[in-house]
Enzyme design. Structure first.
Site, short mmCIF file in Angstrom:
data_model
loop_
_atom_site.label_atom_id
_atom_site.label_comp_id
_atom_site.label_asym_id
_atom_site.label_seq_id
_atom_site.Cartn_x
_atom_site.Cartn_y
_atom_site.Cartn_z
N GLN A 1 0.83 -1.20 0.00
CA GLN A 1 0.00 0.00 0.00
C GLN A 1 0.87 1.26 0.00
O GLN A 1 1.61 1.50 0.96
CB GLN A 1 -0.87 0.00 1.27
CG GLN A 1 -1.76 1.23 1.40
CD GLN A 1 -2.48 1.26 2.75
OE1 GLN A 1 -1.94 0.84 3.77
NE2 GLN A 1 -3.69 1.78 2.77
N GLY A 2 0.76 2.06 -1.07
CA GLY A 2 1.57 3.29 -1.16
C GLY A 2 0.73 4.51 -0.82
O GLY A 2 0.19 5.18 -1.71
N TYR A 3 0.60 4.78 0.44
CA TYR A 3 -0.21 5.92 0.89
C TYR A 3 0.66 6.99 1.53
O TYR A 3 0.85 8.07 1.00
CB TYR A 3 -1.24 5.44 1.94
CG TYR A 3 -2.58 5.01 1.38
CD1 TYR A 3 -2.69 4.37 0.15
CD2 TYR A 3 -3.74 5.22 2.12
CE1 TYR A 3 -3.93 3.96 -0.32
CE2 TYR A 3 -4.98 4.81 1.64
CZ TYR A 3 -5.07 4.18 0.42
OH TYR A 3 -6.29 3.78 -0.04
N SER A 4 1.19 6.69 2.76
CA SER A 4 1.90 7.71 3.54
C SER A 4 3.14 8.21 2.81
O SER A 4 3.76 7.47 2.04
CB SER A 4 2.35 7.11 4.88
OG SER A 4 1.24 6.81 5.66
N SER B 1 -4.50 7.38 12.54
CA SER B 1 -4.18 7.30 13.98
C SER B 1 -5.47 7.38 14.80
O SER B 1 -6.51 7.82 14.30
CB SER B 1 -3.25 8.45 14.37
OG SER B 1 -4.00 9.66 14.41
N ASN B 2 -5.39 6.96 16.06
CA ASN B 2 -6.61 6.97 16.86
C ASN B 2 -7.15 8.38 17.09
O ASN B 2 -8.34 8.57 17.29
CB ASN B 2 -6.35 6.25 18.19
CG ASN B 2 -6.32 4.73 17.98
OD1 ASN B 2 -6.21 4.27 16.85
ND2 ASN B 2 -6.44 3.98 19.06
N GLU B 3 -6.26 9.37 17.02
CA GLU B 3 -6.74 10.75 17.12
C GLU B 3 -7.54 11.13 15.87
O GLU B 3 -8.58 11.78 15.96
CB GLU B 3 -5.54 11.71 17.29
CG GLU B 3 -4.87 11.62 18.66
CD GLU B 3 -4.06 10.34 18.87
OE1 GLU B 3 -3.64 9.72 17.87
OE2 GLU B 3 -3.86 9.95 20.04
N GLU C 1 -11.02 -1.23 6.09
CA GLU C 1 -9.86 -1.56 6.89
C GLU C 1 -10.20 -1.45 8.37
O GLU C 1 -9.76 -2.23 9.18
CB GLU C 1 -8.71 -0.61 6.52
CG GLU C 1 -7.38 -1.02 7.12
CD GLU C 1 -6.30 0.03 6.91
OE1 GLU C 1 -6.57 1.07 6.28
OE2 GLU C 1 -5.18 -0.20 7.40
#
Lengths: 378, 396
Positions: free
Chosen positions: B125-128, B381-383, B243
Site C-alpha cells: 500500500q503506497g499511501y503515507s 491514527s486513533n486521534e 480496513e
C-alpha cells in the site's frame, strides 16, 4: 445468531417511548418527585391498563405477551431515558421474575395482578452490614406452625412506600453469611409488625428502612429456591439496571452534545474545541459499549449459572465504569450550570451515579468475574 | 434476538474445525521459538484456502467470495484464531481487492481479482509520505499524463511488506491546482517497473516490516488507474472504512489473552503462580471484559450491515478500541515474563543452533510490545479516528 428485534418488540418500544415523552417531561417529573407521595400513581395504572406494558415479559397463560429478558431490557432502557421512577424493576423484573421462576399456584395467584397494576412489589434484600453479598443475611424467618415469624432490618428498599407486597430475603437456618438457609418470601407489605421509615433518595426515588418485629407470615409466602433463586433474580435485575443505564448514558451524551454546540466561549461554540470533541467521542464509545454489554448479558440470562454470572458481572463492571465516565464528563463539559438543579443533565448524573453501585460496584463484579473465569478455571 | 448457533451453524463449525486440523501447515517449531514468518509461510496457508475457495469470505460471491452468512463468517474468524492459524496479508484481500471490485473496470477485475485470490500477486500500500502522515490528502507524489501512461515521481513510506510485493496501490496527485482531496488518483503500480526502489526501515523490535518506496519517472499505463482521474480519494475512503472493521482483531486478541493466562500460570510470584496475584488478575479481567464489549459492538455493527447499513464511520470505534486492546495485551505479556523480557533475540541465522535465552514464551514479548505501538498509529491514527467520529457521527 440473530440481533434483530421482533415487530412486537419494536412496537413495545415505540408505544412506550411516545407515552413517556408525553407524561415524563422534566418539569412533570420534578413535580412528581417533589409531591407528598413522590409519584403519580396514574402513570403506573396507565402503563398497566392503557398500554398493557406490564404484561410484556409474562407468559400468555397469565395474560402476558410471552416476552422475557429482551422486553425487560428495552423497557428499562426507555425508562432510563426519562429517569422514570416507576417500580417496573422491582415489581415486574424482580418480583415477576421470581414468580415466573417458581411457577405454580403462587405465580397463578399474583402475576395477573402485577399485569393489571394492582400489585406493586419492593425488594427487601440489602442489610446494613451486607454490602453486595446476597448470603450476608441476618434477618430471620423462624418456622412457627404452618408459617414463619420474621425479625430483622432491611435497608434502602427502593419503592417500598408504594408497595403492596415485599419480596424479602431471610434466614431459615445456617450461620451468618452461609449460603444454606437463605430463602425468599413474598409477603403483604402491611402485615402487623412491619415498621417502615420512608425517605427520598438522591436520585429522585423513594425508599425505606424496614424493620420486621415478630411478623407472622403464612407458609405459602415462601418462594422455593434458596440462594440460587435469589442470585438468579438479582442477575436479572442487574442486567435491567444496565439497560436503564444505557438510556441514562445516551441522554447524558446527547445533552452534552447539544449544550456544547450552543454554548459560546472565546467567540465560538465550545464544540469546536478538539479537546472537547475527543472527550465527547470517548463518551460516545462508552455509551455504545454499554449497549453492547447489556445485549451480551441479556442473551446470557438463561444460561447455566456460572456462565450467566460471568456474563452479568462483565456487563455490570463495564457499565458501572462507563456510567461514571459519561456522567462525570457530562457535568464537566457543562461547567457551572451542570452542578445546579436547573438542567436535566444533573439529574441524569445522579441516577447514573446510583446505578454504578446498585446490585454491586464495578470492583464487586470484577472480583466475581475473576472468581468464576480465572480462579475456578485454574 | 438470540445468540444460539443453529444446527447448520454447528455443522459448519465442525467442518471448519476439521478442515483447519487436517490442512493447516505445521508451524509449531517456529512458533515455539518465536521466529518470524517468511513470505512462503504466509503464502502456504493462503494457497490452501484458495484451493478450498475460502480465502476471501468477505468478498461478494460473484468475485470469489464464499457466500457465507454473517454468523458463518463470525465462526470462521473464531475458529482460525482459536487454532492460531497463519494470518492472511490484508493488502490484496481486504484492501485493494474490495476497491477493485467496487470501482474497477471489467478488465481490471478480470485480471487482478483472480491473482489476489490465488496469492500470485503480493500487494503493498503506497499511501503515507514523509510529509503526509495523518494529513494524508497533502500527499505530493505526482502522476503526469504522457500519452497512454502516467509518469510517477515521489516518495512513499511505511510501506508494509513492500520487499515482497509484486504490485502496489498508490495514491498520487494528478491535479496540483484542485483542492487537496480532489486532485488525487488511485493507481496500481507494478513494483518491478523501472524507477521503483524499495529500501528497508528497521523498527523498534528489530523487524524489517516497513519500507521506503522511491518512485523515479515510473511509467504506469493509464489503464492501471482505478475509478476516475482525480477521484482517488473516494476509493481511499471506501478502503479505510473496510480496513477499520477488520482492524478490531477480536478473535486474535482472545487468543492473546489466553496466551497471557498460560504465561501467568507458568511464572511464579512468590510461592504462587502469577495468575493468583490480585493486581495482575484484575488487569486480565479488565482486558477480557473490554474485549467482550468490543466483540459485541462489532457483532451489533455486523448485524447493522446485514440489515443494509454499510460499514460506516462508527467503525472507527472498532479501530480505536481494538488497537488499544492489542497494545494492552502485548504490554501485559511483557509484564508477565519479568526478567526475561530483556534478552535480545536475533532470530536464527545459518548454522545457529544454540537455544535462545529464557523461556520460549518470553523471546518475542518485548519486540512484540514495541512493534504493536504501531496499531494506534496506522490506518488513520486513533486521534484521526476520533476526529472522524466527532465529525461524521456526532456532527461536531
Amino acid at each position: 445468531m440473530d440481533f434483530t428485534y421482533t415487530e412486537t418488540q419494536d412496537m413495545i418500544r415505540d408505544t412506550l417511548s411516545r407515552f413517556l415523552a408525553d407524561s415524563y417531561g422534566f418539569d412533570a417529573r420534578q413535580k412528581m418527585i417533589n409531591s407528598e407521595t413522590g409519584r403519580d400513581p396514574g402513570i403506573w395504572s396507565a402503563l398497566a391498563t392503557e398500554l398493557g406494558m406490564l404484561s410484556a415479559p409474562f407468559a400468555e397463560e397469565h395474560g402476558g405477551l410471552g416476552g422475557g429478558h429482551v422486553e425487560n431490557a428495552l423497557i428499562m432502557e426507555e425508562m432510563g431515558k426519562v429517569m422514570a421512577i416507576e417500580p417496573y424493576l422491582q415489581t415486574v423484573v424482580i418480583g415477576g421474575g421470581a414468580l415466573k421462576a417458581v411457577g405454580g399456584a403462587q405465580a397463578d395467584a399474583i402475576i395477573p395482578s402485577i399485569i393489571g397494576g394492582e400489585t406493586t412489589i419492593a425488594f427487601a434484600y440489602a442489610e446494613p452490614q451486607g454490602r453486595y453479598d446476597l448470603a450476608n443475611v441476618r434477618t430471620t424467618a423462624k418456622a412457627d406452625g404452618a408459617g414463619y415469624v420474621l425479625n430483622g432490618h432491611k435497608g434502602v428498599v427502593y419503592c417500598a412506600p408504594w408497595a403492596t407486597h415485599l419480596l424479602v430475603t431471610a434466614r431459615t437456618g445456617g450461620g451468618h453469611r452461609e449460603r444454606n438457609g437463605v430463602e425468599l418470601f413474598l409477603i403483604d407489605a402491611n402485615l402487623p409488625g412491619i415498621v417502615r421509615r420512608d425517605y427520598p433518595t438522591v436520585d429522585g426515588n423513594r425508599a425505606s428502612e424496614i424493620y420486621f418485629e415478630n411478623v407472622a407470615i403464612p407458609g405459602d409466602a415462601l418462594l422455593l429456591g434458596g440462594i440460587d433463586l435469589i442470585e438468579h433474580i438479582v442477575d436479572n435485575a442487574t442486567v435491567a439496571v444496565c439497560a436503564e443505564a444505557t438510556g441514562v448514558m445516551a441522554k447524558l451524551h446527547e445533552g452534552t452534545l447539544d449544550y456544547a454546540k450552543q454554548r459560546q466561549q472565546f467567540g465560538q461554540p465550545i464544540a469546536r474545541f478538539q479537546v472537547l470533541q475527543h472527550r465527547m467521542v470517548d463518551m460516545f464509545m462508552e455509551v455504545e459499549q454499554a449497549k453492547s454489554m447489556t445485549l451480551y448479558a441479556t442473551l446470557h440470562l438463561d444460561k447455566p449459572a456460572s456462565e450467566r454470572m460471568a456474563a452479568v458481572s462483565q456487563a455490570k463492571a463495564k457499565v458501572s465504569r462507563g456510567a461514571n465516565f459519561v456522567g462525570q464528563n457530562a457535568i464537566q463539559t457543562h461547567g457551572g450550570i451542570g452542578i445546579t438543579q436547573e438542567l436535566a443533565i444533573g439529574h441524569y448524573f445522579k441516577r447514573a451515579t446510583m446505578i454504578e453501585n446498585q446490585f454491586g460496584s464495578a470492583d464487586y463484579h470484577y472480583e466475581r468475574f475473576e472468581r468464576i473465569v480465572i480462579d475456578e478455571a485454574n | 434476538m438470540d445468540m444460539e448457533f443453529s444446527a447448520e451453524d454447528i455443522a459448519f463449525r465442525d467442518e471448519v474445525r476439521a478442515f483447519i486440523a487436517d490442512n493447516h501447515p505445521d508451524m509449531s517449531a517456529k512458533k515455539e521459538l518465536g521466529e518470524e514468518m517468511s513470505k512462503e509461510d504466509f503464502l502456504s496457508w493462503h494457497r490452501i484456502l484458495h484451493a478450498k475457495g475460502w480465502v476471501a469470505p468477505a468478498w461478494p460471491k460473484e468475485y470469489g467470495g464464499t457466500g457465507w452468512t454473517a454468523t458463518q463468517r463470525y465462526i470462521w474468524s473464531e475458529e482460525t484464531a482459536r487454532a492460531d492459524c497463519i494470518r492472511l496479508m490484508p493488502f490484496g484481500l481486504s484492501m485493494v481487492g474490495p476497491v477493485i471490485y467496487a470501482f474497477g473496470t471489467p478488465e481490471q477485475k478480470a485480471h487482478f481479482l483472480p491473482r489476489i485470490l490465488s496469492g500470485e500477486d503480493w500487494w503493498c500500500q503506497g499511501y503515507s509520505e514523509p510529509g503526509s502522515g495523518s494529513d494524508l490528502a497533502s500527499l505530493r507524489t505526482t502522476a503526469v499524463r504522457d500519452g497512454d501512461d502516467y509518469i510517477v515521481n515521489g516518495q512513499k513510506t511505511w510501506t508494509t511488506m513492500a520487499q515482497h510485493a509484486d504490485w502496489g496501490f498508490f495514491l498520487v496527485r494528478t491535479d496540483k491546482d484542485a483542492k487537496q482531496q480532489e486532485g488525487i488518483s488511485f493507481l496500481l503500480i507494478d513494483m518491478k517497473s523501472p524507477g521503483v526502489t524499495v529500501r528497508p526501515i528497521i523498527t523498534l523490535g528489530g523487524e524489517h516490516e516497513v519500507n521506503e518506496v522511491w518512485l523515479e519517472n515510473v511509467r504506469v499505463p493509464v489503464s492501471n488507474r482505478v475509478y476516475e482521474e482525480n477521484k482517488g480519494w473516494t476509493c481511499a475512503k471506501f478502503l479505510l472504512a473496510h480496513e477499520r472493521t477488520g482492524i478490531a482483531g477480536v478473535a486474535s486478541s482472545k487468543r492473546g489473552i489466553e496466551r497471557i493466562k498460560d504465561i501467568a500460570k507458568s511464572e511464579q510470584d512468590g510461592d504462587k503462580p502469577l495468575i493468583s496475584n490480585a493486581f495482575f488478575k484484575r488487569k486480565i479481567a479488565e482486558l477480557q471484559i473490554d474485549l467482550t464489549a468490543l466483540e459485541f459492538t462489532e457483532l451489533r455493527s455486523l448485524a447493522g450491515e446485514a440489515a443494509g447499513k454499510g460499514p460506516g464511520p462508527e467503525s472507527s470505534l472498532l479501530k480505536i478500541k481494538g488497537s488499544e486492546i492489542q497494545q494492552r495485551i502485548t504490554e501485559l505479556a511483557l509484564e508477565a515474563v519479568g526478567h526475561y523480557g530483556a534478552p535480545y533475540f536475533r532470530g536464527f541465522g545459518e548454522g545457529d543452533n544454540e537455544h535462545p535465552i529464557g523461556p520460549d514464551y518470553a523471546h518475542r514479548a518485548a519486540p512484540t510490545y514495541f512493534n504493536t505501538r504501531k496499531t494506534t498509529i496506522y490506518g488513520g491514527s486513533n486521534e484521526i479516528q476520533r476526529n472522524i467520529i466527532a465529525k461524521m457521527v456526532l456532527g461536531l
